[in-house]
Design a protein around this motif. Structure first.
Motif, PDB file in Angstrom:
ATOM      1  N   GLY A 207      -4.811  20.566  12.648  1.00 27.04           N
ATOM      2  CA  GLY A 207      -5.792  19.540  12.830  1.00 27.04           C
ATOM      3  C   GLY A 207      -5.580  18.578  14.311  1.00 27.04           C
ATOM      4  O   GLY A 207      -4.464  18.875  14.800  1.00 27.04           O
ATOM      5  N   ILE A 208      -6.343  17.743  14.383  1.00 29.41           N
ATOM      6  CA  ILE A 208      -6.251  16.900  15.357  1.00 29.41           C
ATOM      7  C   ILE A 208      -6.285  15.293  14.812  1.00 29.41           C
ATOM      8  O   ILE A 208      -6.811  15.067  13.713  1.00 29.41           O
ATOM      9  N   PRO A 209      -5.702  14.389  15.554  1.00 31.72           N
ATOM     10  CA  PRO A 209      -5.689  12.914  14.973  1.00 31.72           C
ATOM     11  C   PRO A 209      -7.106  12.404  15.225  1.00 31.72           C
ATOM     12  O   PRO A 209      -7.215  11.395  16.023  1.00 31.72           O
ATOM     13  N   LYS A 210      -8.016  12.582  14.426  1.00 25.90           N
ATOM     14  CA  LYS A 210      -9.507  12.256  14.496  1.00 25.90           C
ATOM     15  C   LYS A 210      -9.886  11.517  12.823  1.00 25.90           C
ATOM     16  O   LYS A 210     -10.021  12.380  12.035  1.00 25.90           O
ATOM     17  N   HIS A 211      -9.735  10.136  12.786  1.00 23.90           N
ATOM     18  CA  HIS A 211     -10.265   9.741  11.469  1.00 23.90           C
ATOM     19  C   HIS A 211     -11.254  10.069  10.967  1.00 23.90           C
ATOM     20  O   HIS A 211     -12.251  10.082  11.890  1.00 23.90           O
ATOM     21  N   PRO A 212     -11.715  10.305   9.784  1.00 28.03           N
ATOM     22  CA  PRO A 212     -12.919  10.740   9.272  1.00 28.03           C
ATOM     23  C   PRO A 212     -13.920   9.472   9.502  1.00 28.03           C
ATOM     24  O   PRO A 212     -13.537   8.151   9.406  1.00 28.03           O
ATOM     25  N   ARG A 213     -15.063   9.955   9.767  1.00 25.81           N
ATOM     26  CA  ARG A 213     -16.307   8.654  10.213  1.00 25.81           C
ATOM     27  C   ARG A 213     -17.530   9.280   9.204  1.00 25.81           C
ATOM     28  O   ARG A 213     -17.828  10.228   9.409  1.00 25.81           O
ATOM     29  N   ILE A 214     -17.578   8.529   8.197  1.00 28.92           N
ATOM     30  CA  ILE A 214     -18.234   8.878   6.775  1.00 28.92           C
ATOM     31  C   ILE A 214     -19.569   7.986   6.653  1.00 28.92           C
ATOM     32  O   ILE A 214     -19.666   6.902   7.182  1.00 28.92           O
ATOM     33  N   ASN A 215     -20.391   8.731   5.934  1.00 29.15           N
ATOM     34  CA  ASN A 215     -21.781   8.063   5.753  1.00 29.15           C
ATOM     35  C   ASN A 215     -21.756   7.295   4.541  1.00 29.15           C
ATOM     36  O   ASN A 215     -20.735   7.681   3.690  1.00 29.15           O
ATOM     37  N   PRO A 216     -22.624   6.333   4.184  1.00 31.38           N
ATOM     38  CA  PRO A 216     -22.622   5.810   3.077  1.00 31.38           C
ATOM     39  C   PRO A 216     -22.843   6.560   1.730  1.00 31.38           C
ATOM     40  O   PRO A 216     -22.164   6.332   0.618  1.00 31.38           O
ATOM     41  N   GLY A 217     -23.232   7.928   1.685  1.00 31.10           N
ATOM     42  CA  GLY A 217     -23.346   8.823   0.543  1.00 31.10           C
ATOM     43  C   GLY A 217     -21.706   9.138   0.195  1.00 31.10           C
ATOM     44  O   GLY A 217     -21.612   9.364  -0.867  1.00 31.10           O
ATOM     45  N   THR A 218     -21.047   9.571   1.197  1.00 27.45           N
ATOM     46  CA  THR A 218     -19.730   9.790   0.839  1.00 27.45           C
ATOM     47  C   THR A 218     -18.998   8.734   0.342  1.00 27.45           C
ATOM     48  O   THR A 218     -18.074   8.918  -0.738  1.00 27.45           O
ATOM     49  N   ILE A 219     -19.180   7.358   0.871  1.00 26.54           N
ATOM     50  CA  ILE A 219     -18.455   6.209   0.207  1.00 26.54           C
ATOM     51  C   ILE A 219     -18.926   6.040  -1.220  1.00 26.54           C
ATOM     52  O   ILE A 219     -18.127   5.937  -2.193  1.00 26.54           O
ATOM     53  N   LEU A 220     -20.346   5.888  -1.380  1.00 24.41           N
ATOM     54  CA  LEU A 220     -20.501   5.805  -2.836  1.00 24.41           C
ATOM     55  C   LEU A 220     -20.329   6.631  -3.923  1.00 24.41           C
ATOM     56  O   LEU A 220     -20.112   6.434  -5.055  1.00 24.41           O
ATOM     57  N   GLY A 221     -20.164   8.006  -3.333  1.00 23.65           N
ATOM     58  CA  GLY A 221     -19.644   9.112  -4.274  1.00 23.65           C
ATOM     59  C   GLY A 221     -18.466   9.040  -4.748  1.00 23.65           C
ATOM     60  O   GLY A 221     -17.838   9.853  -5.512  1.00 23.65           O
ATOM     61  N   ASN A 222     -17.372   8.286  -3.990  1.00 27.43           N
ATOM     62  CA  ASN A 222     -16.145   8.349  -4.346  1.00 27.43           C
ATOM     63  C   ASN A 222     -15.568   7.080  -4.800  1.00 27.43           C
ATOM     64  O   ASN A 222     -15.415   6.130  -3.795  1.00 27.43           O
ATOM     65  N   PRO A 223     -15.248   6.612  -5.988  1.00 27.99           N
ATOM     66  CA  PRO A 223     -14.799   5.140  -6.464  1.00 27.99           C
ATOM     67  C   PRO A 223     -13.731   4.442  -5.472  1.00 27.99           C
ATOM     68  O   PRO A 223     -13.625   3.418  -5.338  1.00 27.99           O
ATOM     69  N   ARG A 224     -12.913   5.504  -5.228  1.00 26.18           N
ATOM     70  CA  ARG A 224     -11.876   5.083  -3.993  1.00 26.18           C
ATOM     71  C   ARG A 224     -12.103   4.406  -2.947  1.00 26.18           C
ATOM     72  O   ARG A 224     -11.436   3.577  -2.137  1.00 26.18           O
TER      73      ARG A 224
END
Length: 364
Positions: A207-224
């Motif tokens: 892999g490479i050191p690139k942190h995930p840039r995520i959309n709201p759908g990803t965030i709302l679908g994961n309680p964490r």
């Protein structure tokens, strides 16, 4: 005088010459970054998981010079770089020199000089830190690809002696899927959007050191992840139709260490399994993960392959041609001993996470 020397003579390297370098190490590659001021501090925070005090001598190496607010003393006849299928708008422009290439980001004006001997970024760098991060990571990708690794448009995790990469068309849910796998005990994050693969007695992923840039759908679908969005905005998003939420581009940076805790990143990993997302919200069948012969599924292979892009210089000195497509044969060779599966049916991240638990428990 060569044009490369003209470019270099027009830049002031005094700040980087006096700067304290920092180093990152990713598998067989080391990168030294020379940069001063607040940009240096910001980059060191971003690359924290990959930082090392010194680079081992056996690592392939590139030095990156970052020169904020500088520019060319002349204007090249830029050629627009053709974007991959399905993407529109002008992004990159190139101008080839003898043994080197200038690349300009059209929207921001950030410019790069790229060759095995020179990796220099200049222009409005402080206003475009993500572009600088990508340039540093590109040096890792370039070195590995010259050494025979294949670049995949995928995310990956590892644990229990296994490694799983997940690919799919843009917006297909690979980031959401891979983060759900991170909830499995013992999992470590490998990469979010770029994975290098290589054949061997044990196929490998990097892999490479690139942190995930995520959309709201990803965030709302994961309680964490839900607390990444303020409650008022969460309520607005939850009221949206699912299709609109899925299509919404509203990026949020996720730092793995902050969400999942320390020691949850591992850039070099074995590669045992590769899933390609080919599911749909409209499907009426349950999610299924089915092993496939990748050589007979060019549609799935196309979702895996990733063009090396305008920065890549081949071992023979040629830069990647404009509009070139990846060659499938090296990918098939690299993945021949990896179990490749198609993920089909209705999009269901809970079900896919359950299948992932079976995989890493050794029961799949």
């Amino acid at each position: 005088m060569t044009l490369v020397k003209t470019v270099l003579d027009g830049l002031d390297f005094s700040a980087t010459d006096a700067a304290m370098p920092f180093h990152i190490a990713i598998g067989p590659v080391g990168v030294t970054v020379l940069c001063a001021g607040g940009l240096r501090d910001e980059l060191m925070v971003y690359f924290a998981e990959a930082l090392v005090e010194t680079l081992a001598p056996e690592l392939a190496h590139q030095t990156v010079h970052l020169l904020p607010d500088q520019g060319l003393t002349w204007e090249p006849d830029w050629i627009q770089w053709a974007r991959e299928g399905g993407k529109t708008g002008r992004k990159d422009a190139v101008f080839d020199l003898e043994g080197a290439r200038l690349v300009r980001k059209v929207r921001s004006g950030v410019t790069f000089l790229q060759s095995p001997d020179h990796a220099v970024a200049f222009g409005p760098l402080q206003d475009n830190v993500s572009t600088v991060i990508n340039f540093i990571n590109t040096q890792v990708l370039n070195i590995c690809q010259r050494d025979g690794w294949q670049l995949c448009h995928a995310a990956a995790v590892t644990g229990q002696g296994r490694g799983l990469a997940i690919a799919g068309l843009s917006g297909g849910g690979k980031s959401t899927s891979i983060l759900r796998m991170m909830d499995i005990e013992g999992m470590r994050f490998v990469s979010n959007d770029r994975v290098l693969v290589a054949a061997g007695a044990e196929p490998r992923a990097l892999g490479i050191p690139k942190h995930p840039r995520i959309n709201p759908g990803t965030i709302l679908g994961n309680p964490r992840l839900r607390d990444m969005i303020a409650p008022a905005r969460r309520a607005e998003l939850e009221a949206m139709p699912v299709a609109d939420l899925w299509a919404l581009e509203e990026k949020h940076d996720l730092f793995i260490g902050e969400v999942y805790g320390p020691d949850r990143v591992q850039y070099a990993a074995p590669l045992t399994d590769f899933w390609v997302l080919n599911w749909s919200h409209e499907a009426d069948t349950p999610v299924a993960v089915t092993e496939v012969d990748l050589s007979a599924r060019p549609d799935l292979l196309s979702a895996i392959m990733k063009s090396p892009g305008p920065f890549y210089q081949h071992p023979d000195g040629r830069f990647e041609p404009n509009g070139a497509s990846p060659d499938p044969a090296p990918y098939l060779d690299a993945l021949q001993d990896v179990r490749v599966c198609e993920v089909s049916g209705r999009i269901d991240f809970d079900a896919l996470a359950g299948i992932g638990q079976q995989l890493f428990a050794g029961s799949l």
